[in-house]
Scaffold this motif. Structure first.
Motif, PDB file in Angstrom:
ATOM      1  N   ASP A  17     -21.832  46.545 -37.214  1.00 24.56           N
ATOM      2  CA  ASP A  17     -21.874  46.182 -38.641  1.00 24.56           C
ATOM      3  C   ASP A  17     -20.757  45.205 -38.986  1.00 24.56           C
ATOM      4  N   ALA A  18     -19.559  45.494 -38.510  1.00 26.49           N
ATOM      5  CA  ALA A  18     -18.424  44.605 -38.795  1.00 26.49           C
ATOM      6  C   ALA A  18     -18.660  43.232 -38.167  1.00 26.49           C
ATOM      7  N   TYR A  19     -19.237  43.207 -36.990  1.00 27.59           N
ATOM      8  CA  TYR A  19     -19.490  41.925 -36.321  1.00 27.59           C
ATOM      9  C   TYR A  19     -20.511  41.110 -37.106  1.00 27.59           C
ATOM     10  N   ASN A 274     -14.467  52.182 -20.387  1.00 24.60           N
ATOM     11  CA  ASN A 274     -13.656  52.716 -21.486  1.00 24.60           C
ATOM     12  C   ASN A 274     -14.004  51.995 -22.789  1.00 24.60           C
ATOM     13  N   LEU A 275     -13.959  52.758 -23.877  1.00 18.99           N
ATOM     14  CA  LEU A 275     -14.183  52.225 -25.222  1.00 18.99           C
ATOM     15  C   LEU A 275     -13.221  52.947 -26.152  1.00 18.99           C
ATOM     16  N   ASP A 276     -12.142  52.247 -26.519  1.00 17.99           N
ATOM     17  CA  ASP A 276     -11.103  52.919 -27.295  1.00 17.99           C
ATOM     18  C   ASP A 276     -10.258  51.884 -28.048  1.00 17.99           C
ATOM     19  N   ASP A 277      -9.868  52.228 -29.261  1.00 20.35           N
ATOM     20  CA  ASP A 277      -8.979  51.379 -30.065  1.00 20.35           C
ATOM     21  C   ASP A 277      -9.481  49.942 -30.180  1.00 20.35           C
ATOM     22  N   GLY A 278     -10.792  49.807 -30.331  1.00 17.51           N
ATOM     23  CA  GLY A 278     -11.360  48.483 -30.527  1.00 17.51           C
ATOM     24  C   GLY A 278     -11.427  47.641 -29.273  1.00 17.51           C
ATOM     25  N   GLN A 279     -11.215  48.245 -28.094  1.00 12.69           N
ATOM     26  CA  GLN A 279     -11.241  47.531 -26.814  1.00 12.69           C
ATOM     27  C   GLN A 279     -12.366  48.085 -25.934  1.00 12.69           C
ATOM     28  N   VAL A 280     -13.059  47.182 -25.248  1.00 15.63           N
ATOM     29  CA  VAL A 280     -14.095  47.566 -24.285  1.00 15.63           C
ATOM     30  C   VAL A 280     -13.609  47.151 -22.900  1.00 15.63           C
ATOM     31  N   THR A 281     -13.553  48.112 -21.990  1.00 12.68           N
ATOM     32  CA  THR A 281     -13.121  47.831 -20.620  1.00 12.68           C
ATOM     33  C   THR A 281     -14.308  48.015 -19.691  1.00 12.68           C
ATOM     34  N   PHE A 282     -14.527  47.029 -18.811  1.00  9.24           N
ATOM     35  CA  PHE A 282     -15.659  47.099 -17.886  1.00  9.24           C
ATOM     36  C   PHE A 282     -15.261  46.567 -16.514  1.00  9.24           C
ATOM     37  N   LYS A 294     -12.619  44.571 -10.024  1.00 15.77           N
ATOM     38  CA  LYS A 294     -11.525  44.596 -10.981  1.00 15.77           C
ATOM     39  C   LYS A 294     -12.038  45.097 -12.326  1.00 15.77           C
ATOM     40  N   THR A 295     -11.130  45.325 -13.245  1.00  8.78           N
ATOM     41  CA  THR A 295     -11.531  45.693 -14.600  1.00  8.78           C
ATOM     42  C   THR A 295     -11.027  44.640 -15.574  1.00  8.78           C
ATOM     43  N   MET A 296     -11.763  44.484 -16.663  1.00  8.05           N
ATOM     44  CA  MET A 296     -11.411  43.530 -17.710  1.00  8.05           C
ATOM     45  C   MET A 296     -11.527  44.232 -19.051  1.00  8.05           C
ATOM     46  N   SER A 297     -10.574  44.016 -19.932  1.00  6.78           N
ATOM     47  CA  SER A 297     -10.618  44.582 -21.281  1.00  6.78           C
ATOM     48  C   SER A 297     -10.771  43.456 -22.295  1.00  6.78           C
ATOM     49  N   LEU A 298     -11.738  43.618 -23.187  1.00 10.00           N
ATOM     50  CA  LEU A 298     -11.982  42.661 -24.260  1.00 10.00           C
ATOM     51  C   LEU A 298     -11.994  43.402 -25.586  1.00 10.00           C
ATOM     52  N   SER A 299     -11.657  42.694 -26.649  1.00 13.55           N
ATOM     53  CA  SER A 299     -11.849  43.289 -27.966  1.00 13.55           C
ATOM     54  C   SER A 299     -13.342  43.522 -28.166  1.00 13.55           C
ATOM     55  N   ALA A 300     -13.696  44.505 -28.975  1.00 13.95           N
ATOM     56  CA  ALA A 300     -15.119  44.783 -29.212  1.00 13.95           C
ATOM     57  C   ALA A 300     -15.824  43.554 -29.764  1.00 13.95           C
ATOM     58  N   ASP A 301     -15.125  42.798 -30.615  1.00 10.43           N
ATOM     59  CA  ASP A 301     -15.702  41.583 -31.186  1.00 10.43           C
ATOM     60  C   ASP A 301     -16.037  40.579 -30.092  1.00 10.43           C
ATOM     61  N   GLU A 302     -15.113  40.369 -29.153  1.00 10.27           N
ATOM     62  CA  GLU A 302     -15.341  39.409 -28.078  1.00 10.27           C
ATOM     63  C   GLU A 302     -16.402  39.913 -27.105  1.00 10.27           C
ATOM     64  N   PHE A 303     -16.430  41.222 -26.848  1.00 15.44           N
ATOM     65  CA  PHE A 303     -17.449  41.791 -25.965  1.00 15.44           C
ATOM     66  C   PHE A 303     -18.837  41.556 -26.543  1.00 15.44           C
ATOM     67  N   ILE A 304     -18.995  41.833 -27.838  1.00 13.65           N
ATOM     68  CA  ILE A 304     -20.296  41.619 -28.482  1.00 13.65           C
ATOM     69  C   ILE A 304     -20.660  40.135 -28.458  1.00 13.65           C
ATOM     70  N   ARG A 305     -19.682  39.268 -28.741  1.00 14.93           N
ATOM     71  CA  ARG A 305     -19.950  37.827 -28.729  1.00 14.93           C
ATOM     72  C   ARG A 305     -20.466  37.388 -27.359  1.00 14.93           C
ATOM     73  N   ARG A 306     -19.804  37.840 -26.295  1.00  9.90           N
ATOM     74  CA  ARG A 306     -20.226  37.437 -24.953  1.00  9.90           C
ATOM     75  C   ARG A 306     -21.599  38.006 -24.610  1.00  9.90           C
ATOM     76  N   PHE A 307     -21.863  39.230 -24.999  1.00 11.73           N
ATOM     77  CA  PHE A 307     -23.178  39.819 -24.719  1.00 11.73           C
ATOM     78  C   PHE A 307     -24.272  39.013 -25.404  1.00 11.73           C
ATOM     79  N   LEU A 308     -24.042  38.622 -26.640  1.00  5.13           N
ATOM     80  CA  LEU A 308     -25.066  37.912 -27.410  1.00  5.13           C
ATOM     81  C   LEU A 308     -25.274  36.475 -26.939  1.00  5.13           C
ATOM     82  N   LEU A 309     -24.349  35.954 -26.138  1.00  2.15           N
ATOM     83  CA  LEU A 309     -24.557  34.624 -25.561  1.00  2.15           C
ATOM     84  C   LEU A 309     -25.841  34.563 -24.744  1.00  2.15           C
ATOM     85  N   HIS A 310     -26.282  35.721 -24.241  1.00  7.66           N
ATOM     86  CA  HIS A 310     -27.357  35.760 -23.260  1.00  7.66           C
ATOM     87  C   HIS A 310     -28.691  36.237 -23.832  1.00  7.66           C
ATOM     88  N   VAL A 311     -28.766  36.339 -25.156  1.00  2.52           N
ATOM     89  CA  VAL A 311     -30.041  36.685 -25.787  1.00  2.52           C
ATOM     90  C   VAL A 311     -30.976  35.487 -25.671  1.00  2.52           C
TER      91      VAL A 311
END
Length: 400
Positions: A17-19, A274-282, A294-311
């Protein structure tokens, strides 16, 4: 069946919703639909049913799936069905996996013109493979293959490329002989790369001349013809990466391997750790460092932005078939290939029989896993005893 504790749907339900509010002016209808579908998938928002074991009377609620092609939870049955359909098309020959990629300068144009540039990518790839294969200096045959579009790298950044799976040979010009490739060698990748680059840039320039390309933000100045041609000029000399992976061990390995590609989405749920404090780790593979995990942590906003690049654009076909596997003459051409390869004729399953199966029976037949089996006693069969209507308000609680 054990499910991942963390998933893309949970990220969307918590931060979607915030995004949407923050990026309301830049989201396409396709992106909004994908977000909504993934958020609602297997929640009370879509309704469902109550199941009860006919032996121990264990009960569970099963909510309905969204069936959106971008949803990480909804690809298993579609993937299994696709693999089963391709089973009847396997030929008794070696198979090759060829990947066509475009430079990052083209990727920037592609993101703002997905449908046009993706179509050019498919067309340039298919024309390149068929032209070089038909050349008597290389193979001198009509080949057949399918191509699968992926637009992501392991870090979810935008990286359009095509995975092509090609039988190692083809039909002679008269259709009277099967012409095989050399062992462990398909076609010269340097020759493929040069022709692919030329065709792609020719058709991209034509798309510009025809007014099919739109440019926004940092690319806006490319609307001027001279600026556009200056932008393309260095790409005419740049190396475009086309590479052939190690040949498959046999026809069956083709489906086992390619099944992982055909209905893949940008990221699977089991990579989210992990999903905590507004961060998504994958988790991701770092191919530049020996494919290290390896693991990478992104803000939830950036994670959603990157996911939607591929719609994908609405109605866009991301798996396409060419040559003797082209839809129009596939049945006749494959029968001809089988005859020339000395293969036994295989009768396909009746479409009517497949359509009449309950989706749980289809799932078990295709995957070997049962959705009927009671998870409590493992003896009984889960029977639907009641329906649950869709809820007006989506809920975070789901049955995934």
């Amino acid at each position: 069946m054990e499910r991942p504790a963390l998933e893309v749907g949970r990220v969307f339900r918590r931060y979607g919703d915030a995004y949407r509010q923050q990026h309301a002016g830049s989201l396409s209808l396709a992106q909004l639909r994908a977000m909504s579908a993934i958020e609602r998938c297997r929640t009370a928002a879509l309704g469902g049913h109550v199941e009860q074991c006919d032996q121990c009377h264990f009960q569970r609620i099963a909510y309905n799936s969204c069936r959106d092609r971008h949803c990480p939870k909804c690809q298993c049955l579609a993937r299994a069905q696709w693999v089963e359909d391709r089973q009847a098309e396997l030929l008794d020959t070696q198979y090759f996996h060829v990947v066509f990629t475009v430079p990052e300068e083209i990727a920037a144009i592609a993101y703002q013109n997905k449908e046009v540039v993706y179509d050019i990518l498919f067309r340039a790839t298919s024309e390149t493979l068929r032209t070089i294969a038909a050349d008597p200096q290389h193979l001198g045959a009509e080949i057949g293959f399918f191509a699968v579009l992926h637009s992501w790298g392991q870090n979810l950044m935008f990286h359009p490329h095509l995975h092509c799976v090609v039988p190692g040979g083809g039909l002679s010009p008269q259709g009277t002989r099967w012409i095989p490739c050399r062992h462990d060698f398909f076609l010269p990748v340097k020759v493929l790369s040069c022709l692919f680059r030329r065709l792609f840039l020719e058709w991209l320039e034509k798309a510009f001349e025809d007014g099919q390309l739109k440019f926004f933000s940092s690319l806006q100045e490319r609307q001027d013809r001279k600026a556009f041609l200056r932008y393309l000029a260095p790409l005419r000399k740049k190396k475009w990466v086309v590479y052939a992976k190690k040949p498959f061990a046999g026809p069956q390995q083709v489906l086992d391997y390619v099944g992982r590609y055909t209905h893949r989405v940008a990221i699977s749920n089991n990579r989210i750790v992990n999903l905590d404090d507004g961060q998504v780790t994958f988790r991701y593979k770092d191919y530049r460092n020996g494919s290290q995990q390896k693991t990478m942590s992104l803000s939830a906003d950036e994670f959603i932005r990157r996911f939607l690049l591929h719609v994908l654009p609405e109605g866009f076909h991301r798996i396409r078939y060419y040559g003797f596997l082209g839809n129009r003459y596939r049945k006749e051409k494959l029968e001809q290939c089988r005859h020339l390869l000395g293969m036994l004729r295989r009768e396909p399953d009746s479409p009517t029989e497949v359509a009449e199966l309950d989706y749980r029976d289809r799932y078990q037949a295709l995957t070997g896993s049962s959705l009927w089996e009671c998870p409590a006693c493992h003896r009984g069969r889960m029977i639907v005893i009641g329906e649950i209507p869709p809820s007006i308000t989506p809920t975070i609680i789901d049955t995934s």
